[in-house]
Design a protein around this motif. Structure first.
Motif, PDB file in Angstrom:
ATOM      1  N   CYS A 286     -23.092 -60.506  -8.521  1.00  0.00           N
ATOM      2  CA  CYS A 286     -22.356 -61.726  -8.873  1.00  0.00           C
ATOM      3  C   CYS A 286     -21.326 -62.151  -8.392  1.00  0.00           C
ATOM      4  CB  CYS A 286     -22.021 -61.560 -10.576  1.00  0.00           C
ATOM      5  SG  CYS A 286     -21.620 -62.863 -11.613  1.00  0.00           S
ATOM      6  N   SER A 287     -21.175 -63.330  -8.333  1.00  0.00           N
ATOM      7  CA  SER A 287     -19.764 -63.967  -7.589  1.00  0.00           C
ATOM      8  C   SER A 287     -18.661 -64.186  -8.571  1.00  0.00           C
ATOM      9  CB  SER A 287     -20.274 -65.277  -6.961  1.00  0.00           C
ATOM     10  OG  SER A 287     -20.653 -66.271  -7.837  1.00  0.00           O
ATOM     11  N   CYS A 288     -18.586 -63.675  -9.704  1.00  0.00           N
ATOM     12  CA  CYS A 288     -17.633 -63.916 -10.677  1.00  0.00           C
ATOM     13  C   CYS A 288     -16.333 -62.907 -10.368  1.00  0.00           C
ATOM     14  CB  CYS A 288     -17.798 -63.740 -12.227  1.00  0.00           C
ATOM     15  SG  CYS A 288     -18.389 -61.902 -12.430  1.00  0.00           S
ATOM     16  N   SER A 289     -14.969 -63.192 -10.623  1.00  0.00           N
ATOM     17  CA  SER A 289     -14.147 -62.450 -10.387  1.00  0.00           C
ATOM     18  C   SER A 289     -12.773 -62.776 -11.394  1.00  0.00           C
ATOM     19  CB  SER A 289     -13.410 -62.852  -9.052  1.00  0.00           C
ATOM     20  OG  SER A 289     -12.957 -63.973  -8.978  1.00  0.00           O
ATOM     21  N   ARG A 290     -12.062 -61.689 -11.568  1.00  0.00           N
ATOM     22  CA  ARG A 290     -10.735 -62.014 -12.595  1.00  0.00           C
ATOM     23  C   ARG A 290     -10.187 -63.361 -12.163  1.00  0.00           C
ATOM     24  NH1 ARG A 290      -8.117 -59.627 -16.476  1.00  0.00           N
ATOM     25  NH2 ARG A 290      -5.926 -60.245 -16.502  1.00  0.00           N
ATOM     26  N   ASP A 291      -9.858 -63.477 -10.920  1.00  0.00           N
ATOM     27  CA  ASP A 291      -9.266 -64.805 -10.441  1.00  0.00           C
ATOM     28  C   ASP A 291      -9.973 -66.133 -10.720  1.00  0.00           C
ATOM     29  OD1 ASP A 291      -7.148 -63.439  -9.494  1.00  0.00           O
ATOM     30  OD2 ASP A 291      -7.621 -63.626  -7.384  1.00  0.00           O
ATOM     31  N   ALA A 292     -11.080 -65.887 -10.611  1.00  0.00           N
ATOM     32  CA  ALA A 292     -12.154 -67.200 -10.716  1.00  0.00           C
ATOM     33  C   ALA A 292     -12.031 -67.530 -12.189  1.00  0.00           C
ATOM     34  CB  ALA A 292     -13.709 -66.769 -10.198  1.00  0.00           C
ATOM     35  N   VAL A 293     -12.199 -66.490 -13.161  1.00  0.00           N
ATOM     36  CA  VAL A 293     -12.239 -66.669 -14.790  1.00  0.00           C
ATOM     37  C   VAL A 293     -10.749 -67.347 -14.905  1.00  0.00           C
ATOM     38  CG1 VAL A 293     -12.281 -65.677 -16.829  1.00  0.00           C
ATOM     39  CG2 VAL A 293     -13.817 -64.877 -15.146  1.00  0.00           C
ATOM     40  N   ALA A 294      -9.723 -66.721 -14.564  1.00  0.00           N
ATOM     41  CA  ALA A 294      -8.200 -67.386 -14.713  1.00  0.00           C
ATOM     42  C   ALA A 294      -8.374 -68.650 -14.500  1.00  0.00           C
ATOM     43  CB  ALA A 294      -7.163 -66.421 -14.059  1.00  0.00           C
ATOM     44  N   SER A 295      -8.671 -68.981 -13.198  1.00  0.00           N
ATOM     45  CA  SER A 295      -8.484 -70.540 -12.912  1.00  0.00           C
ATOM     46  C   SER A 295      -9.548 -71.460 -13.832  1.00  0.00           C
ATOM     47  CB  SER A 295      -8.748 -70.818 -11.116  1.00  0.00           C
ATOM     48  OG  SER A 295      -9.918 -70.336 -10.912  1.00  0.00           O
ATOM     49  N   MET A 296     -10.829 -70.891 -14.281  1.00  0.00           N
ATOM     50  CA  MET A 296     -11.313 -71.589 -15.148  1.00  0.00           C
ATOM     51  C   MET A 296     -10.766 -71.925 -16.341  1.00  0.00           C
ATOM     52  SD  MET A 296     -14.790 -70.573 -16.992  1.00  0.00           S
ATOM     53  CE  MET A 296     -14.067 -69.512 -18.280  1.00  0.00           C
ATOM     54  N   LEU A 297      -9.709 -71.044 -16.804  1.00  0.00           N
ATOM     55  CA  LEU A 297      -9.156 -70.960 -18.252  1.00  0.00           C
ATOM     56  C   LEU A 297      -8.090 -71.915 -18.102  1.00  0.00           C
ATOM     57  CD1 LEU A 297      -8.711 -67.060 -19.141  1.00  0.00           C
ATOM     58  CD2 LEU A 297      -9.923 -68.858 -20.282  1.00  0.00           C
TER      59      LEU A 297
END
Ligand SMILES: [Zn+2]
Length: 341
Positions: A286-297
């Motif tokens: 998967c290409s998900c990451s904590r940083d990516a989720v944080a910037s989505m939020l």
């Protein structure tokens, strides 16, 4: 949305190697049969597929359908160069209302499906699970290139039918596709039988140098009013032979863990001579990451962020890989006092 046609034609590659007798899983083998102007790709999936389907613990029919979508995506997407991305999605009214497979060249794969467990029945085939709607294929070759999107209507048929329809209508390349997914049970020492998902697929295209040889008969001549003579196109002998060869491939041959891809290709095409090129290896990642989720939020409206706070925290689960990301309200950018009682 639609721009230039994607490069779904199979390109000629250079190295030819001695056939391997050892089965290689999670790989794509490009091949060509020069004598018949055929090019193709064969894929075998083991651990990468098992990882994706097991992570979600899908009911068997849903796992099988998503597996078929994964195989089709690999067969179509593995021709992309550099860091291109191929996304296959369906949106339909059947028990499996949505599925998505995201292939990032050269080798990364992720996927998930949404389904209504109450509508699953014994014996439903892929067409019945999907129902009616559409299949979309999106090709993204990076920021400097236009995105391409191809759409195919789904009307109760399976994904092989949809792929044939796509190549007939959009690409006009004579193409046949075979997809197979199966479950394997193997006994371990001192344990019960171990369940594993396996899959395989083949794509075969007729690419003669003279384009008029590739003309195809229309799939549905039945709508013509009475008295209208339909335009008959004789299918080229080489393509008749190619289609008849791929139609003999059994599901079990595509997924058999003890049959190497080279041996299967040799079995099919040895009379005409088949050249097999270096395999491309695949992995489930998967290409998900904590940083990516944080910037989505961070991209959400403050109110929406505040509404996501449950029990003093914000929890986001990646639908592709089921990874769970937890944030404090402060980390999620929720202002103090904005959370309701
Ligand atoms: Zn993920």
């Amino acid at each position: 949305m639609t721009s230039q046609s994607p490069d779904t034609k199979i390109s000629v590659e250079t190295p030819i190697r001695a056939p391997s007798a050892v089965p290689v899983d999670d790989a794509v083998l490009p091949f060509e049969v020069d004598a018949l102007d055929l090019r193709g790709r064969l894929t075998r999936l083991g651990p990468a597929l098992d990882d994706i389907l097991t992570r979600h613990d899908y009911p068997a029919p849903v796992g099988k359908l998503l597996g078929e979508a994964i195989v089709l995506t690999i067969l179509l997407g593995s021709s992309l160069k550099f860091d291109g991305r191929f996304i296959l999605q369906t949106q339909t009214d059947g028990p499996v209302s949505f599925l998505i497979v995201d292939f990032q060249a050269p080798d990364r794969l992720r996927a998930y499906a949404r389904f209504d467990a109450k509508r699953l029945r014994d014996g439903q085939n892929s067409g019945a699970l999907l129902g009616c709607g559409h299949l979309a294929m999106t090709i993204d070759q990076g920021p400097d290139m236009n995105r391409y999107q191809g759409l195919v209507a789904l009307e109760g048929g399976n994904l092989e039918d949809a792929a044939h329809e796509y190549f007939l209508r959009s690409e006009q390349i004579p193409t046949r596709v075979r997809l197979a997914v199966g479950e394997e049970w193997r006994g371990g020492v001192g344990e019960g039988p171990k369940h594993r998902w396996r899959a395989g697929g083949m794509l075969l295209q007729f690419l003669p140098k003279a384009p008029e040889r590739a003309r195809q008969a229309d799939l549905h001549p039945g709508d013509a009013p009475e008295g209208v003579v339909s335009h008959r196109v004789a299918v080229d002998d080489a393509w008749v032979e190619g289609q008849s060869l791929i139609s003999t491939v059994e599901d079990i041959e595509l997924i058999d863990p003890d049959l190497s891809g080279e041996r299967l290709l040799y079995r099919l095409f040895h009379e005409r001579g088949v050249r097999v090129f270096s395999p491309l290896l695949l992995r489930a990642q998967c290409s998900c990451s904590r940083d990516a989720v944080a910037s989505m939020l961070a991209s959400f409206a403050p109110n929406d962020r505040a509404e996501m706070v449950k029990d003093g925290k914000v929890v986001v689960t990646c639908e592709f890989c089921s990874s769970v990301y937890q944030f404090t309200p402060g980390e999620a950018g929720v202002e103090e006092g904005s959370v309701g009682p």
